[in-house]
Scaffold this motif. Structure first.
Motif, short mmCIF file in Angstrom:
data_model
loop_
_atom_site.label_atom_id
_atom_site.label_comp_id
_atom_site.label_asym_id
_atom_site.label_seq_id
_atom_site.Cartn_x
_atom_site.Cartn_y
_atom_site.Cartn_z
N THR A 164 26.34 35.72 36.25
CA THR A 164 26.56 35.65 37.82
C THR A 164 25.17 34.83 38.40
O THR A 164 25.17 34.24 39.43
N THR A 165 23.96 34.83 37.85
CA THR A 165 22.85 34.22 38.46
C THR A 165 22.26 33.37 37.36
O THR A 165 20.91 33.01 37.64
N LEU A 166 22.71 32.96 36.03
CA LEU A 166 22.10 32.24 35.29
C LEU A 166 20.60 32.62 34.89
O LEU A 166 19.90 31.64 34.78
N THR A 167 20.50 33.99 34.60
CA THR A 167 19.13 34.35 34.33
C THR A 167 19.61 35.44 33.33
O THR A 167 20.46 35.89 32.79
N GLY A 168 18.35 35.97 32.69
CA GLY A 168 18.40 37.13 31.84
C GLY A 168 19.39 38.47 32.66
O GLY A 168 18.97 38.52 34.02
N GLY A 169 19.30 39.43 32.00
CA GLY A 169 19.88 40.72 32.61
C GLY A 169 18.64 41.64 33.33
O GLY A 169 17.47 41.51 32.65
N PHE A 170 19.00 41.99 34.54
CA PHE A 170 17.78 42.48 35.32
C PHE A 170 18.13 43.24 36.52
O PHE A 170 19.30 43.20 36.95
N PHE A 171 17.18 44.19 36.86
CA PHE A 171 17.76 45.20 38.08
C PHE A 171 16.19 45.17 38.71
O PHE A 171 15.18 45.27 38.42
N ILE A 172 16.45 45.21 40.23
CA ILE A 172 15.36 45.33 41.06
C ILE A 172 15.70 46.06 42.29
O ILE A 172 16.69 45.88 42.91
N ALA A 173 14.81 47.14 42.66
CA ALA A 173 14.97 47.79 43.88
C ALA A 173 13.61 47.70 44.57
O ALA A 173 12.63 47.75 44.10
N VAL A 174 13.62 47.48 46.01
CA VAL A 174 12.58 47.39 46.73
C VAL A 174 12.48 48.60 47.82
O VAL A 174 13.45 48.81 48.34
N LEU A 175 11.51 49.43 47.56
CA LEU A 175 11.37 50.78 48.27
C LEU A 175 10.01 50.47 49.20
O LEU A 175 9.27 50.14 48.81
N GLU A 176 10.27 51.00 50.60
CA GLU A 176 9.34 50.93 51.56
C GLU A 176 9.04 52.30 52.42
O GLU A 176 10.19 52.85 52.66
N ARG A 177 8.07 52.56 52.68
CA ARG A 177 7.72 53.85 53.56
C ARG A 177 8.35 53.72 54.69
O ARG A 177 8.31 52.80 55.47
N GLU A 178 8.82 54.72 55.22
CA GLU A 178 9.65 54.94 56.54
C GLU A 178 8.94 54.36 57.76
O GLU A 178 9.20 53.77 58.61
N GLU A 179 7.80 54.87 57.64
CA GLU A 179 6.90 54.80 58.89
C GLU A 179 6.49 53.26 59.17
O GLU A 179 6.10 53.02 60.32
N VAL A 180 6.72 52.31 58.13
CA VAL A 180 6.37 51.17 58.41
C VAL A 180 7.81 50.01 58.27
O VAL A 180 7.64 49.05 58.22
N SER A 181 8.81 50.74 58.40
CA SER A 181 10.04 50.13 58.24
C SER A 181 10.56 49.80 59.56
O SER A 181 11.91 49.42 59.56
#
Length: 466
Positions: A411-428
């Motif tokens: 799907t992306t022509l890359t290796g297999g990977f997983f990424i999640a970005v978490l951010e503190r609610e008070e700065v969101s």
């Protein structure tokens, strides 16, 4: 003979799970790593065939001083390779005594399996497949050089630069000595699959980092501004750490932790070559690092790329031919560690943003870990919706999982990977920095030459922008 001894040692290390082929090859200090890596991978790929031939010929029974892994490497060279390019030493006359028998057993195996070519002896899962045909991604190290100068350098070497790619098809169709600029990352060059740059002077001088595109995303999405304090929780081998340092422009502080002494030593060498000066390495378990320690009171950014099954790694197909999915027992143990590490990272009091990533395809190590962490800290952190046009999203296992990113060769022509970005609610409440990276994957302008920028003399052999 040094080549074959080194190859045998790497094979033995892989079999005893001391490390990956690539890690053991680069840790071997063998001078020609390209030659060693190729020999080990090919010997491993034909491992089952070689075992069958060696057993049928009774080689180890006849030569009791011949170690099994050395025998496997030598028989590969004799029957399937290039004929003792490493000299063979004292083993060459020994193998010559058994050459006729070994060749006869190989021929008998072909007849038994109804094939005529050596390649046909491989199991389907051991053959190079489409997953290995992803492009060669090369990150320009902004601490030492700039994309413009690197592009000019390659052009003087006879490469043809085709500008910024506009689609995956552009990347997929790359051949020969053509290369492109990645459509998403402004300092990522793309070459045809299997382009080998390990001996290129720019790589050896630290001006280039050989890093898969998916592996470049975590640091890019964490996006710490210069001057920030950052934790790289499970840092070795160090490519992501060097990327963080480039984003920081060596201004600020990176606290990098890893438990493996050898990997940490290799990482120190890599960072020194890359010109990283803002990183403090520690041989320490991240789980033993106290969030209340005053040294980390200014840490607002954490990159967590913990140990995982590696089921998305392309090199795994070479190192473990035909390997299946990791066992449920192993996945359970890995996920337990990953969950503890993520919850521990979220406990740092000044943390504003965290990137969690793995090179795994397994839900247990990816969406399940993120969901568990969010459930344990309700209302404190949220998943940030990044790169909205990225074609491969998280599995829909819980509300918001689509904000996660997945990557794969298909799907992306890359290796297999997983990424999640978490951010503190008070700065969101305001638009986050990571979200600003995403609108429709609109490419930034291709690098433009500045009038004051130093140009390399035509044909110069000195790496640019030192």
């Amino acid at each position: 003979m040094a080549l074959y001894a080194a190859a045998a040692a790497v094979l033995e290390g892989v079999e005893s799970r001391q490390g990956s082929i690539k890690g053991l090859v680069y840790g071997s200090r063998f001078q020609n790593v390209k030659q060693l890596y190729a020999l080990v991978c090919e010997t491993q790929r034909y491992s089952a065939v070689l075992d069958a031939v060696i057993a049928s010929a009774g080689l180890l029974r006849a030569e009791k001083k011949l170690r099994p892994h050395v025998a496997k490497v030598l028989v590969y060279e004799l029957l399937l390779g290039r004929g003792f390019r490493g000299g063979g030493g004292r083993w060459k006359p020994l193998l010559a005594r058994h050459q006729a028998r070994l060749k006869a057993e190989l021929a008998r195996l072909k007849v038994h399996r109804g094939v005529s070519r050596n390649e046909d002896l491989l199991e389907v899962g051991s053959r190079p497949g489409p997953a290995l045909q992803v492009p060669r991604f090369v990150r320009v190290n902004a601490l030492k050089t700039c994309a413009d100068d690197v592009i000019d350098y390659f052009k003087r070497q006879g490469f043809s630069y085709e500008g910024r790619a506009s689609s995956l098809e552009d990347l997929r169709s790359l051949k020969g000595k053509h290369f492109l600029l990645d459509p998403l990352l402004p300092e990522l060059l793309v070459f045809p699959a299997h382009t080998d740059l390990h001996e290129h002077p720019l790589y050896q001088a630290g001006h280039l980092i050989l890093q898969d595109k998916a592996s470049c995303l975590p640091a890019m999405l964490l996006a710490p501004p210069p001057g920030s304090h950052v934790i790289d929780a499970c840092a070795a081998p160090g490519n992501k750490t060097s990327h963080l340092a480039a984003l920081l422009k060596n201004q600020g502080k990176i606290f990098a932790f890893d438990l493996d002494e050898k990997r940490l030593a290799s990482m120190a060498t890599l960072l020194a070559r890359a010109g990283v000066s803002c990183c403090e390495l520690a041989e320490k378990d991240f789980l033993a690092v106290s969030p209340s320690d005053q040294r980390y009171r200014q840490v607002q950014y954490i990159l967590l790329d913990p140990s995982c099954s590696g089921s998305g790694m392309l090199t795994r197909q070479l190192e473990e031919p035909g390997a299946g999915a990791p066992s449920k027992k192993r996945l359970h143990a890995l996920a337990g560690f990953q969950q503890r590490a993520l919850c521990h990272a979220l406990a740092f009091p000044s943390l504003r943003r965290l990137v969690y990533s793995t090179c795994s395809l397994c839900q247990e190590e990816n969406e399940d870990v993120v969901q568990d962490a969010l459930q344990k800290s309700p209302g404190t952190f949220r998943l940030v919706p990044v790169l909205p046009s990225w074609p491969h999203r998280g599995l829909g296992t819980f509300p918001g999982a689509e904000h996660c990113l997945r990557a794969s060769p298909e799907t992306t022509l890359t290796g297999g990977f997983f990424i999640a970005v978490l951010e503190r609610e008070e700065v969101s409440s305001s638009v986050s920095q990571t979200e600003a990276l995403g609108p429709e994957l609109t490419p930034s302008p291709a690098p433009k030459r500045k009038q004051q920028q130093r140009k390399l003399a035509a044909g110069a052999s000195t790496p640019p922008c030192t």
